[in-house]
Design an enzyme around this catalytic site. Structure first.
Site, PDB file in Angstrom:
ATOM      1  N   ASP A   1       0.854  -1.177   0.000  1.00  0.00           N
ATOM      2  CA  ASP A   1       0.000   0.000   0.000  1.00  0.00           C
ATOM      3  C   ASP A   1       0.898   1.237   0.000  1.00  0.00           C
ATOM      4  OD1 ASP A   1       0.982   0.201   2.535  1.00  0.00           O
ATOM      5  OD2 ASP A   1      -0.899  -0.231   3.543  1.00  0.00           O
ATOM      6  N   SER A   2       0.294   2.412   0.007  1.00  0.00           N
ATOM      7  CA  SER A   2       1.091   3.640  -0.108  1.00  0.00           C
ATOM      8  C   SER A   2       1.534   4.176   1.246  1.00  0.00           C
ATOM      9  CB  SER A   2       0.268   4.719  -0.798  1.00  0.00           C
ATOM     10  OG  SER A   2      -0.806   5.093   0.064  1.00  0.00           O
ATOM     11  N   GLY A   3       0.974   3.619   2.302  1.00  0.00           N
ATOM     12  CA  GLY A   3       1.258   4.146   3.639  1.00  0.00           C
ATOM     13  C   GLY A   3       0.218   5.164   4.075  1.00  0.00           C
ATOM     14  N   GLY A   4      -0.578   5.638   3.124  1.00  0.00           N
ATOM     15  CA  GLY A   4      -1.534   6.694   3.431  1.00  0.00           C
ATOM     16  C   GLY A   4      -2.566   6.305   4.477  1.00  0.00           C
TER      17      GLY A   4
ATOM     18  N   ASP B   1      -3.112   8.344  -1.598  1.00  0.00           N
ATOM     19  CA  ASP B   1      -4.400   9.025  -1.743  1.00  0.00           C
ATOM     20  C   ASP B   1      -4.815   9.573  -0.393  1.00  0.00           C
ATOM     21  OD1 ASP B   1      -4.792   6.557  -0.600  1.00  0.00           O
ATOM     22  OD2 ASP B   1      -6.690   6.161  -1.591  1.00  0.00           O
TER      23      ASP B   1
ATOM     24  N   ASP C   1      -7.960  -7.407  -0.237  1.00  0.00           N
ATOM     25  CA  ASP C   1      -7.086  -7.639   0.915  1.00  0.00           C
ATOM     26  C   ASP C   1      -7.936  -7.367   2.136  1.00  0.00           C
ATOM     27  OD1 ASP C   1      -6.885  -4.566   0.598  1.00  0.00           O
ATOM     28  OD2 ASP C   1      -6.015  -4.953   2.564  1.00  0.00           O
TER      29      ASP C   1
ATOM     30  N   CYS D   1     -14.257 -28.502   5.930  1.00  0.00           N
ATOM     31  CA  CYS D   1     -13.041 -27.799   5.516  1.00  0.00           C
ATOM     32  C   CYS D   1     -11.858 -28.755   5.374  1.00  0.00           C
ATOM     33  CB  CYS D   1     -12.732 -26.714   6.545  1.00  0.00           C
ATOM     34  SG  CYS D   1     -11.190 -25.845   6.262  1.00  0.00           S
TER      35      CYS D   1
ATOM     36  N   CYS E   1      -8.539 -27.777   5.484  1.00  0.00           N
ATOM     37  CA  CYS E   1      -7.272 -27.159   5.909  1.00  0.00           C
ATOM     38  C   CYS E   1      -6.539 -28.037   6.919  1.00  0.00           C
ATOM     39  CB  CYS E   1      -7.529 -25.771   6.502  1.00  0.00           C
ATOM     40  SG  CYS E   1      -8.051 -25.772   8.228  1.00  0.00           S
TER      41      CYS E   1
ATOM     42  N   CYS F   1      -8.325 -28.149  10.375  1.00  0.00           N
ATOM     43  CA  CYS F   1      -9.536 -28.973  10.420  1.00  0.00           C
ATOM     44  C   CYS F   1      -9.244 -30.455  10.198  1.00  0.00           C
ATOM     45  CB  CYS F   1     -10.558 -28.472   9.400  1.00  0.00           C
ATOM     46  SG  CYS F   1     -11.344 -26.933   9.934  1.00  0.00           S
TER      47      CYS F   1
ATOM     48  N   HIS G   1      -6.585 -21.774   9.404  1.00  0.00           N
ATOM     49  CA  HIS G   1      -7.963 -22.095   9.028  1.00  0.00           C
ATOM     50  C   HIS G   1      -8.646 -20.913   8.315  1.00  0.00           C
ATOM     51  CE1 HIS G   1     -12.051 -23.526   9.013  1.00  0.00           C
ATOM     52  NE2 HIS G   1     -12.403 -22.355   9.519  1.00  0.00           N
TER      53      HIS G   1
END
Lengths: 354, 354
Positions: B60-63, B114, B247, B285, B287, B290, B316
């Site tokens: 990300d930009s840090g903004g 931004d 994300d 599931c 995973c 599980c 999980h």
């Protein structure tokens, strides 16, 4: 044996442990008895099923933790009365109940309850504790046999009928007391024997002397377990003296404090000197951490307080311990153990590396 | 994209992420800039080499983090002046420096700086921030191009010359502003476009309307990234509206708080009702967690405060998110996406399961 106090080796998964080649782990009876409780674990099918670990487990008797509670416990010939560190509730652990709890946990190896004392202790105090430990061992063995002969009538939910029970040799640093303890414990008869009451602050050479003298009196064919030791050089030296099994919290606890082991000695990853160091913790090491990560990255994770730091450091330290044991076994097989021992003495230092 | 704020996805290793099928992770420019510093990371060869992760990374930009600092930052047309949450030191982030830092980090996808605003905001405030974001985007793109045309002359240690830069559409919940922002951002021209300023407390149907309206104005062939969303049903609904990339910290953060996702909704593992529950968190599931562990064991680890609880819960939840995206991709391929969407609506609830 990596230490998995509360049903988990701290900060790693079972998958990590299997990758590391861990063949057995240790669980703490005191902690599991209090939470989630041996009854709950037994109803879940025992500790193996409860925690999803299908390799061997050794459980201690709970004694060591209770003796560490200091003013929160009272010892009598009956057993140890103590207050839980969690909620202050009052409990009683006896040689019999320690055996019952461990049969409910269903560990593969159970330990008898013994009396641990503050050290250094004079000969009288050491003798009293040693003699009480023998009386307790007799009761523990009797109750354990009785339950296994007729589990249904015992009121105990036995989750591992193949459990072994180990006796513990006490006697501090007094050779005569160690001899008495060994003879009496062997006379009771256990699947194997442990050397207790060491790694409690005595100098290494004192520990080695006691281990040598005690191990020499134990049956040749029964495994010998040195409880709570030790540093990497202790492993090598004590194998030379006849020890087969070790447990120690140092590799995992030190990892969480940023101390990584190398063949030359411990390395403190938080030091600023590693901020831009592209090398792995130990360039000769083959663990996941050393194969993928630099000291610079591991330092960053540690300084930032990322949980992953604990995981990666623990993977490295456990690898170091388990690899040391593997190298010892190989050296014994190939007749080069004395050479390995000499090499270890020459290259490994307990002092931090720079 | 699992979120790896400080160069690590909290409580899991890269090995876990690869097992989970994570194809890209997110790193936070604000955190990495402050510690260990983009200069140090650049000298180590960039973020991929520094952290030992060879799959794509978006930064990300840090903004967003800076705008969250509230009274510790001051925004002007130049950029954002702020005090570090670590040591109070004063820093300035501009559209240009945000681009420079990300080129030093060498992420595969960089975001423009931004202006994020507190919500709900009226149209005037939203317009001002949107217009400033466009001016900033123009400067960010210009500086980014300039550096990549002649890295040697830039004073920037570019560690990834193949980096892409994404623009961000702002405009709050005002359709007219979203349209203006989209047109101006597309006119500047980026490799792809993100939808920002959502998942900040607005009701789901408002978010979906804005996503629908904004996504419809973006180029067909450029990926669309919805920033900071969302809940599992958001993934399905927003893919239907044309979004490709997401994300979100929820799967990892909620895992550390003991909240596990299932196809029917979230399950709070700390609840006493799971103390003796032999089922895995989600019986459907696949995973690692599980496949190996019961709710009873996971509850025990959580209640005991074992770090492994965070690891197993995170594995999980990330699996759940990544598997949801995988099922979406497969459904699209096989023409059954609408069916999946309907199924999700019928079975998944945001309310805790009992």
């Amino acid at each position: 044996m990596p230490v998995g106090t509360r049903g988990a080796v701290k900060s790693v998964t079972h998958r990590d442990l299997v990758d590391l080649g861990a063949e057995i782990i240790l669980g703490n009876t005191y902690h599991l008895y209090l939470r989630p409780g041996d009854g709950l674990i037994a109803r879940a099918g025992g500790l193996h099923r409860f925690m999803g670990w299908d390799r061997p487990i050794l459980t201690d008797s709970g004694g060591y933790q209770i003796f560490s509670l200091a003013d929160r416990r009272r010892i009598s010939d009956d057993g140890a009365e103590f207050r839980s560190h969690l909620d202050g509730s009052l409990h009683m652990l006896t040689p019999e109940s320690a055996a019952e709890i461990q049969l409910q946990l269903g560990s593969d190896i159970a330990m008898v309850l013994d009396e641990c004392i503050a050290t250094p202790a004079d000969q009288d105090i050491t003798r009293m504790a040693m003699e009480r430990s023998i009386r307790w061992a007799r009761r523990a063995r009797a109750r354990w046999r009785q339950i296994l002969e007729d589990p249904g009538a015992s009121g105990v939910l036995v989750t591992n009928t193949g459990q072994a029970q180990f006796g513990i040799i006490q006697g501090g640093t007094h050779p005569a007391l160690r001899t008495e303890s060994a003879q009496a414990t062997i006379e009771i008869g256990f699947e194997a024997y442990a050397i207790g009451g060491l790694s409690v602050g005595e100098p290494p050479n004192v520990m080695y002397e006691v281990v040598a003298q005690t191990a020499a009196q134990l049956p040749d064919l029964a495994p010998r377990y040195l409880m709570g030791s030790g540093l990497p050089d202790d492993l090598v030296e004590c194998v030379a003296l006849g020890v087969d099994l070790f447990d120690c919290v140092l590799p995992t606890r030190n990892a969480r404090n940023g101390q990584l082991l190398t063949r030359h000695g411990p390395l403190s990853i938080k030091n600023a000197q590693y901020a831009e160091d592209p090398l792995p913790p130990d360039p000769e090491c083959g663990c996941y951490t050393c194969r993928h990560f630099s000291r610079a990255y591991l330092r960053h994770l540690y300084v930032a307080g990322e949980m992953t730091a604990a995981t990666l450091n623990t993977v490295h330290n456990l690898y170091f311990y388990l690899d040391t044991m593997k190298r010892i076994r190989e050296a014994i097989t190939f007749g080069s153990f004395e050479q390995l021992r000499l090499e270890f003495r020459q290259t490994f230092s307990r002092r931090p590396q720079h």
